[in-house]
Write a protein that holds these residues in place. Structure first.
Motif, PDB file in Angstrom:
ATOM      1  N   ARG A   1       0.834  -1.219   0.000  1.00 52.63           N
ATOM      2  CA  ARG A   1       0.000   0.000   0.000  1.00 52.63           C
ATOM      3  C   ARG A   1       0.859   1.256   0.000  1.00 52.63           C
ATOM      4  NH1 ARG A   1      -3.893  -1.712   4.779  1.00 52.63           N
ATOM      5  NH2 ARG A   1      -4.825  -3.533   3.842  1.00 52.63           N
ATOM      6  N   PHE A   2       1.923   1.262   0.828  1.00 50.72           N
ATOM      7  CA  PHE A   2       2.791   2.432   0.891  1.00 50.72           C
ATOM      8  C   PHE A   2       3.461   2.685  -0.456  1.00 50.72           C
ATOM      9  CE2 PHE A   2       7.068   4.149   1.480  1.00 50.72           C
ATOM     10  CZ  PHE A   2       6.754   5.374   2.033  1.00 50.72           C
ATOM     11  N   LEU A   3       4.000   1.636  -1.067  1.00 45.74           N
ATOM     12  CA  LEU A   3       4.685   1.808  -2.343  1.00 45.74           C
ATOM     13  C   LEU A   3       3.706   2.180  -3.459  1.00 45.74           C
ATOM     14  CD1 LEU A   3       7.224  -1.139  -2.120  1.00 45.74           C
ATOM     15  CD2 LEU A   3       7.696   1.295  -1.867  1.00 45.74           C
ATOM     16  N   ALA A   4       2.481   1.654  -3.397  1.00 46.50           N
ATOM     17  CA  ALA A   4       1.488   2.010  -4.413  1.00 46.50           C
ATOM     18  C   ALA A   4       1.130   3.488  -4.331  1.00 46.50           C
ATOM     19  CB  ALA A   4       0.236   1.143  -4.244  1.00 46.50           C
ATOM     20  N   ILE A   5       1.100   4.027  -3.125  1.00 46.72           N
ATOM     21  CA  ILE A   5       0.793   5.451  -2.963  1.00 46.72           C
ATOM     22  C   ILE A   5       1.999   6.306  -3.318  1.00 46.72           C
ATOM     23  CG2 ILE A   5       0.271   7.241  -1.245  1.00 46.72           C
ATOM     24  CD1 ILE A   5      -1.377   5.117   0.234  1.00 46.72           C
ATOM     25  N   ASN A   6       3.176   5.869  -2.906  1.00 46.57           N
ATOM     26  CA  ASN A   6       4.357   6.723  -2.953  1.00 46.57           C
ATOM     27  C   ASN A   6       5.144   6.640  -4.255  1.00 46.57           C
ATOM     28  OD1 ASN A   6       5.577   8.703  -1.456  1.00 46.57           O
ATOM     29  ND2 ASN A   6       7.165   7.360  -0.692  1.00 46.57           N
ATOM     30  N   THR A   7       4.938   5.625  -5.081  1.00 43.09           N
ATOM     31  CA  THR A   7       5.756   5.492  -6.284  1.00 43.09           C
ATOM     32  C   THR A   7       4.986   5.710  -7.578  1.00 43.09           C
ATOM     33  OG1 THR A   7       5.410   3.103  -6.281  1.00 43.09           O
ATOM     34  CG2 THR A   7       7.381   3.915  -5.189  1.00 43.09           C
ATOM     35  N   ARG A   8       3.687   5.472  -7.561  1.00 46.01           N
ATOM     36  CA  ARG A   8       2.896   5.677  -8.772  1.00 46.01           C
ATOM     37  C   ARG A   8       2.402   7.124  -8.840  1.00 46.01           C
ATOM     38  NH1 ARG A   8      -0.974   0.393  -8.410  1.00 46.01           N
ATOM     39  NH2 ARG A   8       0.568  -1.136  -9.027  1.00 46.01           N
ATOM     40  N   PRO A   9       2.240   7.653 -10.045  1.00 50.16           N
ATOM     41  CA  PRO A   9       1.709   9.022 -10.160  1.00 50.16           C
ATOM     42  C   PRO A   9       0.196   9.050  -9.937  1.00 50.16           C
ATOM     43  CG  PRO A   9       2.196   8.135 -12.323  1.00 50.16           C
ATOM     44  CD  PRO A   9       2.655   7.103 -11.334  1.00 50.16           C
ATOM     45  N   THR A  10      -0.200   9.074  -8.681  1.00 54.80           N
ATOM     46  CA  THR A  10      -1.616   9.060  -8.321  1.00 54.80           C
ATOM     47  C   THR A  10      -2.010  10.379  -7.685  1.00 54.80           C
ATOM     48  OG1 THR A  10      -1.113   8.127  -6.162  1.00 54.80           O
ATOM     49  CG2 THR A  10      -1.580   6.565  -7.926  1.00 54.80           C
ATOM     50  N   THR A  11      -3.299  10.539  -7.486  1.00 51.73           N
ATOM     51  CA  THR A  11      -3.809  11.734  -6.812  1.00 51.73           C
ATOM     52  C   THR A  11      -3.301  11.794  -5.380  1.00 51.73           C
ATOM     53  OG1 THR A  11      -5.798  11.570  -8.172  1.00 51.73           O
ATOM     54  CG2 THR A  11      -5.916  12.983  -6.234  1.00 51.73           C
ATOM     55  N   GLU A  12      -3.242  10.629  -4.721  1.00 48.21           N
ATOM     56  CA  GLU A  12      -2.762  10.583  -3.336  1.00 48.21           C
ATOM     57  C   GLU A  12      -1.324  11.079  -3.240  1.00 48.21           C
ATOM     58  OE1 GLU A  12      -4.147   8.017  -4.905  1.00 48.21           O
ATOM     59  OE2 GLU A  12      -6.009   7.580  -3.825  1.00 48.21           O
ATOM     60  N   ARG A  13      -0.481  10.655  -4.185  1.00 51.11           N
ATOM     61  CA  ARG A  13       0.914  11.105  -4.167  1.00 51.11           C
ATOM     62  C   ARG A  13       1.003  12.606  -4.436  1.00 51.11           C
ATOM     63  NH1 ARG A  13       5.727   9.301  -8.224  1.00 51.11           N
ATOM     64  NH2 ARG A  13       4.703  10.824  -9.533  1.00 51.11           N
ATOM     65  N   PHE A  14       0.191  13.104  -5.366  1.00 49.78           N
ATOM     66  CA  PHE A  14       0.189  14.534  -5.664  1.00 49.78           C
ATOM     67  C   PHE A  14      -0.177  15.336  -4.420  1.00 49.78           C
ATOM     68  CE2 PHE A  14      -2.162  18.329  -6.957  1.00 49.78           C
ATOM     69  CZ  PHE A  14      -1.216  18.965  -7.741  1.00 49.78           C
ATOM     70  N   ILE A  15      -1.228  14.887  -3.701  1.00 48.60           N
ATOM     71  CA  ILE A  15      -1.650  15.594  -2.488  1.00 48.60           C
ATOM     72  C   ILE A  15      -0.586  15.498  -1.412  1.00 48.60           C
ATOM     73  CG2 ILE A  15      -3.343  15.571  -0.614  1.00 48.60           C
ATOM     74  CD1 ILE A  15      -5.414  14.687  -2.702  1.00 48.60           C
ATOM     75  N   SER A  16      -0.033  14.306  -1.209  1.00 47.96           N
ATOM     76  CA  SER A  16       0.947  14.132  -0.125  1.00 47.96           C
ATOM     77  C   SER A  16       2.207  14.944  -0.355  1.00 47.96           C
ATOM     78  CB  SER A  16       1.296  12.649   0.041  1.00 47.96           C
ATOM     79  OG  SER A  16       2.033  12.186  -1.067  1.00 47.96           O
ATOM     80  N   ARG A  17       2.595  15.145  -1.606  1.00 46.32           N
ATOM     81  CA  ARG A  17       3.810  15.924  -1.884  1.00 46.32           C
ATOM     82  C   ARG A  17       3.585  17.429  -1.800  1.00 46.32           C
ATOM     83  NH1 ARG A  17       7.238  12.427  -6.263  1.00 46.32           N
ATOM     84  NH2 ARG A  17       7.340  10.571  -4.951  1.00 46.32           N
ATOM     85  N   ARG A  18       2.318  17.865  -1.798  1.00 43.48           N
ATOM     86  CA  ARG A  18       2.026  19.288  -1.670  1.00 43.48           C
ATOM     87  C   ARG A  18       1.799  19.704  -0.223  1.00 43.48           C
ATOM     88  NH1 ARG A  18       3.340  18.145  -6.101  1.00 43.48           N
ATOM     89  NH2 ARG A  18       2.824  19.178  -8.032  1.00 43.48           N
ATOM     90  N   LEU A  19       1.595  18.743   0.671  1.00 45.28           N
ATOM     91  CA  LEU A  19       1.353  19.047   2.079  1.00 45.28           C
ATOM     92  C   LEU A  19       2.660  19.216   2.829  1.00 45.28           C
ATOM     93  CD1 LEU A  19      -1.478  16.463   2.840  1.00 45.28           C
ATOM     94  CD2 LEU A  19      -1.745  18.927   2.586  1.00 45.28           C
ATOM     95  N   PRO A  20       2.647  19.917   3.963  1.00 45.34           N
ATOM     96  CA  PRO A  20       3.836  19.955   4.818  1.00 45.34           C
ATOM     97  C   PRO A  20       4.180  18.548   5.301  1.00 45.34           C
ATOM     98  CG  PRO A  20       2.228  21.597   5.507  1.00 45.34           C
ATOM     99  CD  PRO A  20       1.572  20.765   4.456  1.00 45.34           C
ATOM    100  N   GLN A  21       5.426  18.352   5.747  1.00 47.13           N
ATOM    101  CA  GLN A  21       5.923  17.012   6.051  1.00 47.13           C
ATOM    102  C   GLN A  21       5.069  16.278   7.084  1.00 47.13           C
ATOM    103  OE1 GLN A  21       9.945  16.879   7.447  1.00 47.13           O
ATOM    104  NE2 GLN A  21      10.052  14.661   7.315  1.00 47.13           N
TER     105      GLN A  21
END
Length: 197
Positions: free
Chosen positions: A97-117
């Motif tokens: 689940r972590f790698l699916a969110i963090n490595t694929r270009p998904t909406t979840e990854r886009f949101i997580s990279r725009r938020l503070p740490q």
């Protein structure tokens, strides 16, 4: 109910194979999934279809195999996640689940990279614990907006044109409160930064 069954004729598992399918077995080819009633299509699809669930395996061999499949190593994981991995607190399903969110270009990854740490870590923790968290949040927000706007129009009536700013503040307040409640009550599997020893 039909259970898992390797063959009907004992050791005669290699004989009588037919490339045309069906053969002479009376049309009962589906031993594993059971016999369905008339009109029941089984697990062809739809809302209540059978889902393949990844097993929760904690063995480091399986975890390393998952990382190799994603072409990652343990050092590619964040510090807190890496420490939980070393302690055996992370399962293979959580790593997937972590790698699916963090490595694929998904909406979840886009949101997580725009938020503070800190918020990004909490968001990913909620997505790992509940993959439908983002959809639940959006559904709650849509329902809140719809109900709030309806309530403001019903309550203010003809004054809505003069008091639109107050109505907008009320709608935004309701949206913020609902988002805080959904965020606070959502399950979370967050692995924070490790503290230096």
């Amino acid at each position: 109910m039909a259970a898992f069954y390797w063959g009907r004729r004992g050791g005669d598992t290699g004989k009588g194979l037919s490339l045309g399918g069906g053969g002479g077995d009376g049309g009962d080819d589906d031993y594993y999934f059971g016999d369905f009633d008339d009109g029941d299509e089984g697990d062809e699809g739809g809302l209540f279809r059978r889902r393949i669930i990844l097993p929760e395996l904690f063995d480091h061999r399986f975890l390393d195999a998952v990382l190799n499949e994603w072409q990652k190593t343990m050092m590619d994981l964040p510090a807190g996640f890496r420490q939980a991995y070393e302690m055996g607190l992370v399962s293979s399903a959580l790593i997937v689940r972590f790698l699916a969110i963090n490595t694929r270009p998904t909406t979840e990854r886009f949101i997580s990279r725009r938020l503070p740490q800190g918020l990004s870590r909490e968001f990913i923790g909620r997505m790992i614990a509940d993959p439908a968290f983002l959809y639940r949040l959006l559904l709650e927000q849509a329902a809140t907006i719809g109900c709030s706007v309806w309530w403001e129009i019903k309550g203010r009536g003809e004054r809505i044109k003069q008091e639109w700013d107050l109505a907008l503040i009320n709608v935004l307040t309701a949206m913020t409160c609902k988002a805080i409640v959904v965020w606070s009550l959502a399950p979370c599997r967050s692995y924070g930064n490790t503290l230096p020893i």
